[in-house]
Enzyme design. Sequence first.
Site, short mmCIF file in Angstrom:
data_model
loop_
_atom_site.label_atom_id
_atom_site.label_comp_id
_atom_site.label_asym_id
_atom_site.label_seq_id
_atom_site.Cartn_x
_atom_site.Cartn_y
_atom_site.Cartn_z
N SER A 1 0.80 -1.24 0.00
CA SER A 1 0.00 0.00 0.00
C SER A 1 0.83 1.28 0.00
O SER A 1 0.28 2.36 -0.23
CB SER A 1 -0.94 0.02 1.20
OG SER A 1 -2.10 -0.69 0.90
N LYS B 1 0.56 3.42 -2.95
CA LYS B 1 -0.56 4.36 -3.13
C LYS B 1 -0.09 5.80 -3.01
O LYS B 1 -0.66 6.71 -3.60
CB LYS B 1 -1.66 4.07 -2.10
CG LYS B 1 -2.33 2.71 -2.31
CD LYS B 1 -3.19 2.30 -1.14
CE LYS B 1 -3.83 0.94 -1.41
NZ LYS B 1 -4.46 0.34 -0.22
N TYR C 1 -2.74 -1.96 -10.58
CA TYR C 1 -2.79 -1.86 -9.11
C TYR C 1 -2.02 -3.02 -8.46
O TYR C 1 -1.23 -2.82 -7.54
CB TYR C 1 -4.25 -1.82 -8.64
CG TYR C 1 -4.37 -1.85 -7.14
CD1 TYR C 1 -4.07 -0.73 -6.38
CD2 TYR C 1 -4.73 -3.02 -6.47
CE1 TYR C 1 -4.13 -0.75 -4.99
CE2 TYR C 1 -4.80 -3.06 -5.09
CZ TYR C 1 -4.50 -1.93 -4.36
OH TYR C 1 -4.55 -1.97 -2.98
N TYR D 1 -4.24 3.29 7.82
CA TYR D 1 -5.56 2.64 7.79
C TYR D 1 -6.42 3.17 8.93
O TYR D 1 -6.34 4.34 9.28
CB TYR D 1 -5.44 1.12 7.85
CG TYR D 1 -4.37 0.53 6.97
CD1 TYR D 1 -4.34 0.83 5.60
CD2 TYR D 1 -3.40 -0.32 7.46
CE1 TYR D 1 -3.37 0.28 4.78
CE2 TYR D 1 -2.44 -0.88 6.64
CZ TYR D 1 -2.42 -0.57 5.31
OH TYR D 1 -1.47 -1.10 4.50
#
Length: 331
Positions: free
Chosen positions: A77, A80, A204, A256
Amino acid sequence: MVQGTVNLNTQLDREWIQEYVDDWVRFYRKATKEGKVATYIPVLAEANPEHLGISIHGKNGMVISSGDVDVVFTIQSISKVLTFIVACMERGVSYVLDRVDVEPTGEAFNSIMHLEMKSLNKPFNPFVNAGAITVTSMLEGKNSQEKLNPVFDLLEKIVGYRPIINQQVFKSEDETSARNRAIGYYLLETGLLESDLGVTLETYFKQCSIETTVNDLARIGLILANDGLDPESEEEIIPRQIARTTKALMLTCGMYDASGKFATYVGIPAKSGVSGGIVALAPPRVRPMQFPFIDGCGIGVYGPALEDRGNSIAGMKLLKHIASQWDLSIF
Ligand code: GLN
Protein backbone atom coordinates in the site's frame (compact mmCIF):
# COMPACT_ATOMS: atom_id res chain seq x y z
CA MET A 1 17.38 11.04 26.57
CA VAL A 2 19.06 13.55 24.30
CA GLN A 3 20.45 16.55 26.12
CA GLY A 4 22.81 19.22 24.95
CA THR A 5 23.96 19.59 21.39
CA VAL A 6 23.74 16.66 19.04
CA ASN A 7 25.69 17.10 15.88
CA LEU A 8 25.30 14.06 13.70
CA ASN A 9 28.39 15.03 11.81
CA THR A 10 30.71 14.11 14.62
CA GLN A 11 31.73 10.51 14.74
CA LEU A 12 31.02 10.34 18.46
CA ASP A 13 27.42 11.49 18.16
CA ARG A 14 26.85 9.11 15.28
CA GLU A 15 28.11 6.16 17.25
CA TRP A 16 26.10 7.16 20.25
CA ILE A 17 22.87 7.53 18.25
CA GLN A 18 23.57 4.27 16.41
CA GLU A 19 23.89 2.48 19.74
CA TYR A 20 20.56 3.81 20.92
CA VAL A 21 18.79 2.78 17.72
CA ASP A 22 20.39 -0.68 17.89
CA ASP A 23 19.12 -1.05 21.45
CA TRP A 24 15.61 0.03 20.52
CA VAL A 25 15.45 -2.36 17.58
CA ARG A 26 16.63 -5.18 19.85
CA PHE A 27 14.00 -4.27 22.41
CA TYR A 28 11.07 -3.86 20.00
CA ARG A 29 11.91 -7.02 18.10
CA LYS A 30 10.16 -8.80 20.99
CA ALA A 31 6.94 -7.09 19.97
CA THR A 32 6.99 -8.91 16.63
CA LYS A 33 5.64 -11.91 18.58
CA GLU A 34 2.40 -9.99 19.25
CA GLY A 35 1.60 -9.75 15.54
CA LYS A 36 1.00 -11.96 12.53
CA VAL A 37 2.21 -11.79 8.94
CA ALA A 38 -0.43 -11.14 6.28
CA THR A 39 -1.74 -14.36 4.79
CA TYR A 40 -4.54 -13.20 2.50
CA ILE A 41 -1.92 -12.75 -0.22
CA PRO A 42 -0.33 -16.23 0.09
CA VAL A 43 3.24 -15.27 -0.84
CA LEU A 44 3.32 -12.61 1.88
CA ALA A 45 2.81 -15.39 4.44
CA GLU A 46 6.35 -16.58 3.69
CA ALA A 47 7.89 -13.50 5.38
CA ASN A 48 9.91 -14.04 8.56
CA PRO A 49 7.72 -12.62 11.37
CA GLU A 50 10.76 -11.85 13.52
CA HIS A 51 12.28 -9.42 11.07
CA LEU A 52 12.56 -5.81 12.14
CA GLY A 53 14.66 -3.18 10.43
CA ILE A 54 14.85 0.59 10.24
CA SER A 55 16.69 3.17 8.20
CA ILE A 56 16.73 6.90 8.94
CA HIS A 57 18.04 9.36 6.34
CA GLY A 58 18.81 12.95 7.27
CA LYS A 59 19.21 16.01 5.09
CA ASN A 60 22.93 16.23 5.62
CA GLY A 61 23.52 12.81 4.08
CA MET A 62 23.48 11.13 7.48
CA VAL A 63 22.09 7.62 7.57
CA ILE A 64 21.40 5.49 10.64
CA SER A 65 20.24 1.93 9.93
CA SER A 66 19.65 -0.98 12.23
CA GLY A 67 18.23 -4.50 12.31
CA ASP A 68 17.14 -6.38 9.18
CA VAL A 69 17.92 -3.62 6.73
CA ASP A 70 18.85 -5.82 3.78
CA VAL A 71 15.53 -7.61 3.45
CA VAL A 72 13.78 -6.92 0.15
CA PHE A 73 10.00 -6.79 0.43
CA THR A 74 7.08 -5.60 -1.70
CA ILE A 75 5.91 -2.05 -1.26
CA GLN A 76 2.17 -2.92 -1.12
CA SER A 77 0.00 0.00 0.00
CA ILE A 78 2.93 2.38 0.22
CA SER A 79 2.68 2.40 -3.59
CA LYS A 80 -0.56 4.36 -3.13
CA VAL A 81 1.56 7.34 -2.09
CA LEU A 82 3.55 7.11 -5.34
CA THR A 83 0.59 6.64 -7.68
CA PHE A 84 -1.20 9.53 -5.97
CA ILE A 85 1.83 11.75 -6.55
CA VAL A 86 2.18 10.69 -10.18
CA ALA A 87 -1.55 11.10 -10.89
CA CYS A 88 -1.37 14.62 -9.40
CA MET A 89 1.69 15.39 -11.52
CA GLU A 90 -0.03 14.13 -14.66
CA ARG A 91 -3.54 15.52 -14.10
CA GLY A 92 -3.19 18.25 -11.48
CA VAL A 93 -4.12 18.03 -7.79
CA SER A 94 -7.61 19.45 -8.21
CA TYR A 95 -8.48 16.97 -10.97
CA VAL A 96 -7.52 14.06 -8.73
CA LEU A 97 -9.18 15.45 -5.61
CA ASP A 98 -12.39 16.17 -7.53
CA ARG A 99 -12.63 12.41 -7.96
CA VAL A 100 -11.19 11.07 -4.70
CA ASP A 101 -11.89 12.65 -1.32
CA VAL A 102 -9.42 13.39 1.48
CA GLU A 103 -11.31 12.04 4.48
CA PRO A 104 -10.25 9.18 6.78
CA THR A 105 -12.68 6.27 6.77
CA GLY A 106 -12.28 4.64 10.16
CA GLU A 107 -12.78 1.42 8.21
CA ALA A 108 -10.38 -1.27 7.03
CA PHE A 109 -8.29 -0.42 3.96
CA ASN A 110 -10.21 -2.82 1.76
CA SER A 111 -13.66 -2.03 3.11
CA ILE A 112 -16.51 -2.09 0.67
CA MET A 113 -19.10 -0.95 3.15
CA HIS A 114 -18.45 2.77 3.05
CA LEU A 115 -18.50 2.91 -0.71
CA GLU A 116 -22.19 2.16 -0.65
CA MET A 117 -23.23 3.82 2.54
CA LYS A 118 -21.72 7.25 2.44
CA SER A 119 -19.93 8.51 -0.55
CA LEU A 120 -21.46 7.16 -3.70
CA ASN A 121 -19.46 9.18 -6.13
CA LYS A 122 -16.17 9.68 -4.40
CA PRO A 123 -14.03 7.12 -2.59
CA PHE A 124 -12.97 8.42 0.82
CA ASN A 125 -9.27 8.95 0.20
CA PRO A 126 -6.44 7.82 -2.10
CA PHE A 127 -4.98 5.44 0.51
CA VAL A 128 -7.89 3.03 0.91
CA ASN A 129 -8.13 0.47 -1.87
CA ALA A 130 -11.21 2.01 -3.50
CA GLY A 131 -9.51 5.41 -3.71
CA ALA A 132 -6.18 3.94 -4.77
CA ILE A 133 -7.73 1.88 -7.55
CA THR A 134 -9.55 5.01 -8.75
CA VAL A 135 -6.24 6.94 -8.70
CA THR A 136 -4.52 4.13 -10.62
CA SER A 137 -7.25 4.36 -13.26
CA MET A 138 -6.32 8.03 -13.73
CA LEU A 139 -2.67 7.29 -14.56
CA GLU A 140 -1.96 8.00 -18.20
CA GLY A 141 -1.25 5.05 -20.49
CA LYS A 142 -3.04 2.27 -22.32
CA ASN A 143 -1.59 -0.64 -20.38
CA SER A 144 -0.04 -1.36 -17.00
CA GLN A 145 3.47 -0.82 -18.26
CA GLU A 146 2.70 2.60 -19.71
CA LYS A 147 0.81 3.57 -16.58
CA LEU A 148 3.62 2.49 -14.27
CA ASN A 149 6.56 3.85 -16.23
CA PRO A 150 6.30 7.34 -14.66
CA VAL A 151 5.98 5.69 -11.22
CA PHE A 152 9.25 3.84 -11.86
CA ASP A 153 10.81 7.06 -13.20
CA LEU A 154 9.87 8.84 -9.99
CA LEU A 155 11.17 5.99 -7.84
CA GLU A 156 14.41 5.85 -9.80
CA LYS A 157 14.98 9.57 -9.19
CA ILE A 158 14.38 9.09 -5.48
CA VAL A 159 16.22 5.84 -4.76
CA GLY A 160 18.87 5.91 -7.48
CA TYR A 161 18.01 2.64 -9.25
CA ARG A 162 15.03 1.26 -11.15
CA PRO A 163 13.12 -1.13 -8.87
CA ILE A 164 11.50 -4.28 -10.20
CA ILE A 165 8.15 -5.98 -9.81
CA ASN A 166 8.15 -9.20 -7.79
CA GLN A 167 6.36 -11.47 -10.26
CA GLN A 168 5.58 -14.10 -7.65
CA VAL A 169 3.78 -11.60 -5.40
CA PHE A 170 2.02 -10.05 -8.40
CA LYS A 171 0.75 -13.47 -9.45
CA SER A 172 -0.26 -14.39 -5.91
CA GLU A 173 -2.13 -11.13 -5.51
CA ASP A 174 -3.79 -11.41 -8.92
CA GLU A 175 -5.00 -14.91 -8.14
CA THR A 176 -6.46 -14.06 -4.74
CA SER A 177 -7.99 -10.73 -5.54
CA ALA A 178 -11.72 -11.31 -5.17
CA ARG A 179 -12.24 -8.35 -2.87
CA ASN A 180 -10.19 -5.91 -4.93
CA ARG A 181 -12.03 -7.10 -8.04
CA ALA A 182 -15.33 -6.51 -6.24
CA ILE A 183 -14.19 -2.97 -5.42
CA GLY A 184 -13.12 -2.56 -9.05
CA TYR A 185 -16.49 -3.67 -10.38
CA TYR A 186 -18.24 -1.35 -7.97
CA LEU A 187 -16.11 1.57 -9.17
CA LEU A 188 -16.78 0.60 -12.77
CA GLU A 189 -20.51 0.47 -12.17
CA THR A 190 -20.55 3.92 -10.55
CA GLY A 191 -18.55 5.40 -13.43
CA LEU A 192 -15.48 6.21 -11.36
CA LEU A 193 -12.90 4.29 -13.38
CA GLU A 194 -11.03 6.23 -16.01
CA SER A 195 -9.41 3.22 -17.65
CA ASP A 196 -10.38 -0.32 -18.46
CA LEU A 197 -11.08 -2.38 -15.32
CA GLY A 198 -8.69 -5.22 -16.25
CA VAL A 199 -5.84 -2.80 -17.01
CA THR A 200 -6.53 -0.81 -13.84
CA LEU A 201 -6.48 -3.87 -11.58
CA GLU A 202 -3.41 -5.33 -13.24
CA THR A 203 -1.65 -1.99 -12.73
CA TYR A 204 -2.79 -1.86 -9.11
CA PHE A 205 -1.53 -5.39 -8.35
CA LYS A 206 1.76 -4.61 -10.07
CA GLN A 207 2.30 -1.35 -8.19
CA CYS A 208 1.74 -3.24 -4.90
CA SER A 209 4.33 -5.84 -5.98
CA ILE A 210 7.23 -3.40 -6.52
CA GLU A 211 10.25 -4.52 -4.51
CA THR A 212 11.72 -2.14 -1.98
CA THR A 213 13.90 -1.84 1.14
CA VAL A 214 13.90 0.29 4.28
CA ASN A 215 16.60 2.44 2.68
CA ASP A 216 14.36 3.18 -0.29
CA LEU A 217 11.46 4.04 1.98
CA ALA A 218 13.65 6.36 4.02
CA ARG A 219 14.67 8.15 0.80
CA ILE A 220 11.01 8.59 -0.19
CA GLY A 221 10.32 9.98 3.30
CA LEU A 222 13.27 12.34 3.10
CA ILE A 223 12.16 13.86 -0.22
CA LEU A 224 8.66 14.39 1.21
CA ALA A 225 10.11 15.84 4.44
CA ASN A 226 11.94 18.33 2.24
CA ASP A 227 8.71 19.33 0.42
CA GLY A 228 9.66 17.41 -2.71
CA LEU A 229 13.22 18.69 -3.17
CA ASP A 230 16.25 16.44 -3.15
CA PRO A 231 18.25 17.89 -0.24
CA GLU A 232 21.58 17.22 -1.94
CA SER A 233 20.96 18.33 -5.49
CA GLU A 234 18.09 20.75 -4.69
CA GLU A 235 16.32 19.22 -7.70
CA GLU A 236 12.53 19.35 -7.49
CA ILE A 237 11.46 15.72 -7.61
CA ILE A 238 7.88 16.27 -6.46
CA PRO A 239 6.13 19.65 -6.82
CA ARG A 240 5.76 21.32 -3.45
CA GLN A 241 1.95 21.45 -3.35
CA ILE A 242 1.73 17.77 -4.23
CA ALA A 243 4.29 16.85 -1.57
CA ARG A 244 2.36 18.79 1.03
CA THR A 245 -1.01 17.32 0.09
CA THR A 246 0.55 13.86 0.22
CA LYS A 247 1.91 14.47 3.73
CA ALA A 248 -1.48 15.70 4.96
CA LEU A 249 -3.06 12.52 3.61
CA MET A 250 -0.36 10.37 5.19
CA LEU A 251 -1.01 11.98 8.56
CA THR A 252 -4.80 11.61 8.37
CA CYS A 253 -5.20 8.38 6.38
CA GLY A 254 -1.80 6.68 6.16
CA MET A 255 -2.15 3.98 8.80
CA TYR A 256 -5.56 2.64 7.79
CA ASP A 257 -8.05 2.72 10.63
CA ALA A 258 -5.25 3.31 13.15
CA SER A 259 -4.44 6.71 11.57
CA GLY A 260 -6.03 8.78 14.34
CA LYS A 261 -4.11 6.96 17.05
CA PHE A 262 -0.85 7.17 15.12
CA ALA A 263 -1.31 10.92 14.55
CA THR A 264 -2.13 11.43 18.22
CA TYR A 265 0.55 9.27 19.81
CA VAL A 266 3.34 9.48 17.23
CA GLY A 267 2.50 12.67 15.40
CA ILE A 268 4.28 12.26 12.07
CA PRO A 269 3.06 11.53 8.53
CA ALA A 270 3.41 7.83 7.70
CA LYS A 271 2.08 5.22 5.29
CA SER A 272 2.11 1.49 5.86
CA GLY A 273 1.70 -1.59 3.71
CA VAL A 274 0.59 -5.15 4.54
CA SER A 275 4.03 -6.56 3.76
CA GLY A 276 5.14 -4.77 6.95
CA GLY A 277 6.78 -1.67 5.49
CA ILE A 278 6.19 1.83 6.81
CA VAL A 279 7.43 5.06 5.27
CA ALA A 280 7.49 7.94 7.74
CA LEU A 281 9.03 11.36 7.89
CA ALA A 282 9.75 14.24 10.21
CA PRO A 283 9.94 17.78 8.86
CA PRO A 284 12.56 20.18 10.26
CA ARG A 285 11.62 21.30 13.77
CA VAL A 286 12.35 24.22 16.05
CA ARG A 287 13.11 23.04 19.56
CA PRO A 288 14.73 24.66 22.59
CA MET A 289 17.38 21.96 22.52
CA GLN A 290 19.05 19.94 19.81
CA PHE A 291 17.81 16.51 18.83
CA PRO A 292 19.04 14.05 16.22
CA PHE A 293 17.74 14.80 12.73
CA ILE A 294 16.49 18.23 13.79
CA ASP A 295 16.59 19.30 10.10
CA GLY A 296 14.11 16.60 9.19
CA CYS A 297 14.44 13.02 8.08
CA GLY A 298 12.84 10.18 6.19
CA ILE A 299 12.32 6.86 7.97
CA GLY A 300 11.81 3.41 6.45
CA VAL A 301 10.70 0.54 8.68
CA TYR A 302 10.13 -3.13 7.96
CA GLY A 303 8.50 -5.62 10.30
CA PRO A 304 6.11 -8.08 8.64
CA ALA A 305 4.28 -9.13 11.83
CA LEU A 306 1.17 -6.95 11.76
CA GLU A 307 -1.43 -5.76 14.27
CA ASP A 308 -5.10 -6.32 13.47
CA ARG A 309 -5.39 -3.22 11.25
CA GLY A 310 -2.59 -4.36 8.95
CA ASN A 311 0.27 -2.18 10.24
CA SER A 312 3.66 -3.50 11.36
CA ILE A 313 3.22 -4.02 15.10
CA ALA A 314 6.85 -3.70 16.13
CA GLY A 315 7.44 -1.05 13.46
CA MET A 316 4.75 1.18 14.94
CA LYS A 317 6.07 0.74 18.45
CA LEU A 318 9.60 1.48 17.34
CA LEU A 319 8.45 4.62 15.51
CA LYS A 320 6.48 5.75 18.52
CA HIS A 321 9.49 5.34 20.75
CA ILE A 322 11.86 7.16 18.41
CA ALA A 323 9.36 9.96 17.87
CA SER A 324 9.05 10.51 21.60
CA GLN A 325 12.80 10.25 22.28
CA TRP A 326 13.72 12.66 19.49
CA ASP A 327 10.63 14.87 19.73
CA LEU A 328 9.72 14.23 16.10
CA SER A 329 6.03 15.11 16.41
CA ILE A 330 4.86 17.88 14.11
CA PHE A 331 2.51 19.17 16.81
N1 GLN B 1 -2.07 -5.33 -2.29
C1 GLN B 1 -2.77 -5.14 -1.06
C2 GLN B 1 -4.27 -5.12 -1.29
O1 GLN B 1 -4.72 -4.46 -2.16
C3 GLN B 1 -2.32 -3.88 -0.43
C4 GLN B 1 -3.02 -3.63 0.84
C5 GLN B 1 -2.19 -2.97 1.86
O2 GLN B 1 -0.96 -2.93 1.83
N2 GLN B 1 -2.89 -2.50 2.85
O3 GLN B 1 -5.01 -5.77 -0.62
